[in-house]
Scaffold this motif. Structure first.
Motif, PDB file in Angstrom:
ATOM      1  N   MET A  31       0.304  -1.095   0.226  1.00  0.00           N
ATOM      2  CA  MET A  31      -0.040  -0.278   0.360  1.00  0.00           C
ATOM      3  C   MET A  31       0.976   1.757  -0.308  1.00  0.00           C
ATOM      4  O   MET A  31       1.725   1.446   0.917  1.00  0.00           O
ATOM      5  CB  MET A  31      -0.825   0.116   1.116  1.00  0.00           C
ATOM      6  CG  MET A  31      -2.064  -1.382   0.867  1.00  0.00           C
ATOM      7  SD  MET A  31      -3.171  -1.098   2.806  1.00  0.00           S
ATOM      8  CE  MET A  31      -4.443  -2.799   2.514  1.00  0.00           C
ATOM      9  N   THR A  32       0.506   2.297  -0.700  1.00  0.00           N
ATOM     10  CA  THR A  32       1.302   3.388  -0.560  1.00  0.00           C
ATOM     11  C   THR A  32       0.472   4.767  -0.220  1.00  0.00           C
ATOM     12  O   THR A  32       1.037   5.454   0.280  1.00  0.00           O
ATOM     13  CB  THR A  32       1.553   3.837  -1.945  1.00  0.00           C
ATOM     14  OG1 THR A  32       0.260   3.816  -2.377  1.00  0.00           O
ATOM     15  CG2 THR A  32       1.994   3.059  -3.262  1.00  0.00           C
ATOM     16  N   GLU A  33      -0.768   4.590   0.313  1.00  0.00           N
ATOM     17  CA  GLU A  33      -1.567   5.561   1.384  1.00  0.00           C
ATOM     18  C   GLU A  33      -1.166   5.417   2.439  1.00  0.00           C
ATOM     19  O   GLU A  33      -1.450   4.511   3.388  1.00  0.00           O
ATOM     20  CB  GLU A  33      -3.047   5.831   0.928  1.00  0.00           C
ATOM     21  CG  GLU A  33      -3.404   6.050  -0.487  1.00  0.00           C
ATOM     22  CD  GLU A  33      -3.149   7.586  -0.493  1.00  0.00           C
ATOM     23  OE1 GLU A  33      -3.012   8.413   0.435  1.00  0.00           O
ATOM     24  OE2 GLU A  33      -2.692   7.851  -1.910  1.00  0.00           O
ATOM     25  N   PRO A  34      -0.338   6.099   3.449  1.00  0.00           N
ATOM     26  CA  PRO A  34      -0.104   6.187   5.146  1.00  0.00           C
ATOM     27  C   PRO A  34      -1.326   5.231   5.268  1.00  0.00           C
ATOM     28  O   PRO A  34      -1.138   4.437   6.555  1.00  0.00           O
ATOM     29  CB  PRO A  34       1.267   7.125   5.486  1.00  0.00           C
ATOM     30  CG  PRO A  34       0.344   7.896   4.279  1.00  0.00           C
ATOM     31  CD  PRO A  34      -0.019   7.458   2.964  1.00  0.00           C
ATOM     32  N   ASP A  35      -2.150   6.476   5.282  1.00  0.00           N
ATOM     33  CA  ASP A  35      -3.655   6.430   5.868  1.00  0.00           C
ATOM     34  C   ASP A  35      -4.218   5.301   5.644  1.00  0.00           C
ATOM     35  O   ASP A  35      -4.546   4.247   7.217  1.00  0.00           O
ATOM     36  CB  ASP A  35      -4.483   7.260   5.976  1.00  0.00           C
ATOM     37  CG  ASP A  35      -3.934   9.070   6.105  1.00  0.00           C
ATOM     38  OD1 ASP A  35      -3.161   8.765   6.872  1.00  0.00           O
ATOM     39  OD2 ASP A  35      -4.258   9.732   5.393  1.00  0.00           O
ATOM     40  N   LEU A  36      -4.528   4.377   4.821  1.00  0.00           N
ATOM     41  CA  LEU A  36      -4.562   3.443   4.281  1.00  0.00           C
ATOM     42  C   LEU A  36      -4.023   2.531   4.942  1.00  0.00           C
ATOM     43  O   LEU A  36      -4.946   0.872   5.660  1.00  0.00           O
ATOM     44  CB  LEU A  36      -5.083   3.000   2.805  1.00  0.00           C
ATOM     45  CG  LEU A  36      -5.751   3.446   2.330  1.00  0.00           C
ATOM     46  CD1 LEU A  36      -6.475   3.744   0.987  1.00  0.00           C
ATOM     47  CD2 LEU A  36      -7.406   3.636   2.972  1.00  0.00           C
ATOM     48  N   THR A  37      -2.881   2.409   5.654  1.00  0.00           N
ATOM     49  CA  THR A  37      -2.262   1.345   6.047  1.00  0.00           C
ATOM     50  C   THR A  37      -1.562   0.891   6.982  1.00  0.00           C
ATOM     51  O   THR A  37      -1.702   0.532   8.358  1.00  0.00           O
ATOM     52  CB  THR A  37      -0.496   1.610   5.301  1.00  0.00           C
ATOM     53  OG1 THR A  37      -0.050   2.043   4.205  1.00  0.00           O
ATOM     54  CG2 THR A  37       0.447   0.862   6.048  1.00  0.00           C
ATOM     55  N   MET A  38      -2.111   2.441   7.548  1.00  0.00           N
ATOM     56  CA  MET A  38      -2.427   2.382   9.115  1.00  0.00           C
ATOM     57  C   MET A  38      -3.409   2.067   9.881  1.00  0.00           C
ATOM     58  O   MET A  38      -3.265   1.433  10.879  1.00  0.00           O
ATOM     59  CB  MET A  38      -2.811   3.972  10.035  1.00  0.00           C
ATOM     60  CG  MET A  38      -2.575   4.130  11.062  1.00  0.00           C
ATOM     61  SD  MET A  38      -2.537   5.794  11.878  1.00  0.00           S
ATOM     62  CE  MET A  38      -4.553   6.445  11.330  1.00  0.00           C
ATOM     63  N   ALA A  47      -5.453  -0.446   8.265  1.00  0.00           N
ATOM     64  CA  ALA A  47      -5.614  -1.350   8.106  1.00  0.00           C
ATOM     65  C   ALA A  47      -4.375  -2.624   8.777  1.00  0.00           C
ATOM     66  O   ALA A  47      -4.307  -4.139   8.882  1.00  0.00           O
ATOM     67  CB  ALA A  47      -4.527  -2.226   6.437  1.00  0.00           C
ATOM     68  N   LEU A  48      -2.798  -2.513   9.055  1.00  0.00           N
ATOM     69  CA  LEU A  48      -1.682  -3.285   9.444  1.00  0.00           C
ATOM     70  C   LEU A  48      -1.838  -2.146  10.590  1.00  0.00           C
ATOM     71  O   LEU A  48      -1.100  -2.652  11.857  1.00  0.00           O
ATOM     72  CB  LEU A  48      -0.641  -2.954   8.676  1.00  0.00           C
ATOM     73  CG  LEU A  48      -0.474  -3.492   7.654  1.00  0.00           C
ATOM     74  CD1 LEU A  48       0.547  -3.007   6.706  1.00  0.00           C
ATOM     75  CD2 LEU A  48      -0.937  -4.806   7.264  1.00  0.00           C
ATOM     76  N   THR A  73      -0.626   0.940  13.650  1.00  0.00           N
ATOM     77  CA  THR A  73       0.794   1.494  14.070  1.00  0.00           C
ATOM     78  C   THR A  73       1.962   0.785  14.808  1.00  0.00           C
ATOM     79  O   THR A  73       1.608  -0.166  16.319  1.00  0.00           O
ATOM     80  CB  THR A  73       0.222   2.653  15.172  1.00  0.00           C
ATOM     81  OG1 THR A  73      -1.333   3.535  13.973  1.00  0.00           O
ATOM     82  CG2 THR A  73       1.764   3.596  15.177  1.00  0.00           C
ATOM     83  N   ASP A  74       2.716   0.865  14.928  1.00  0.00           N
ATOM     84  CA  ASP A  74       3.982   0.556  16.096  1.00  0.00           C
ATOM     85  C   ASP A  74       3.784   1.031  16.603  1.00  0.00           C
ATOM     86  O   ASP A  74       3.878   2.583  17.151  1.00  0.00           O
ATOM     87  CB  ASP A  74       5.683   0.970  15.160  1.00  0.00           C
ATOM     88  CG  ASP A  74       6.561   0.016  15.897  1.00  0.00           C
ATOM     89  OD1 ASP A  74       6.253  -0.386  16.489  1.00  0.00           O
ATOM     90  OD2 ASP A  74       7.625   0.204  15.352  1.00  0.00           O
TER      91      ASP A  74
END
Length: 208
Positions: A1-8, A10-11, A13-14
């Motif tokens: 995924m390239t969108e950081p919001d979608l990544t957060m 879906a996956l 936050t660290d």
């Protein structure tokens, strides 16, 4: 995924990137208010409870409910089953001339200015009574009701010694109240009949 919001989303936050030490033995809620908060949590404040709050309240005693309205006494009786407050409320109701009917499972009292007629065998009396109806939470008057003395629960008879504003002895107060409410009664006074039968009866008023 390239969108950081979608990544957060879906996956996730660290958590270490938020400044949290996941290896710390302490609880994390002490240092993290919210992922959206920019400032660290404040240290817990030390509050000192005033000495006036550090006391054991006195135990509820018979006679303490003498200033309560009867509606309040009924609420205590029905809302606190098997509790000491229920017994004390029943004691106060009996002191005011109310009786517990074991068969109907409700409180009743002689209607004022309505004499009662006692049966020839002295086992019951017939007259007009006021019943407390829990379905409408109000007192209902019923005429031509026969009450058998064996169906009337005896008063608790709790001691009321050294209590300011307490009522007289329960049995005497209840008998006096019933006799007065019956207006002397017909055919030998039915009010005293209930008082004597209930006082001599056995059993506890808390059969809920």
């Amino acid at each position: 995924m390239t969108e950081p919001d979608l990544t957060m989303l879906a996956l996730g936050t660290d958590l270490t990137g938020l400044g949290l030490n996941l290896n710390s033995p302490d609880s994390l809620h002490k240092v993290l208010v919210s992922p959206l908060a920019d400032t660290p949590v404040r240290a817990d404040l030390d509050f000192e409870v005033p000495a006036c709050y550090k006391h054991t309240p006195p135990r509820l005693q018979p006679g303490y409910l003498a200033k309560f309205k009867e509606e309040t006494l009924f609420y205590i009786f029905y809302s606190m089953p098997q509790d000491e407050a229920q017994l004390i409320a029943a004691d106060e109701l009996c002191a005011r001339g109310w009786w517990w009917h074991k068969k109907f499972r409700c409180w009743f009292i002689h209607a004022p200015n309505n004499p009662v007629v006692k049966s020839p065998a002295n086992r019951s009396e017939r007259g007009t009574y006021l019943f407390f109806d829990t379905s409408i939470w109000d007192v209902v008057q019923k005429s031509d009701v026969e009450v058998f003395f064996e169906d009337v629960e005896r008063p608790p008879g709790l001691p009321r010694n050294n209590i300011p504003g307490s009522q007289p002895t329960l049995a005497a107060a209840a008998a006096k109240a019933v006799g007065a409410a019956a207006g002397g009664g017909a055919a030998g006074g039915g009010g005293a009949g209930i008082a004597n039968a209930a006082t001599a009866g056995a059993g506890a008023i808390l059969r809920q």
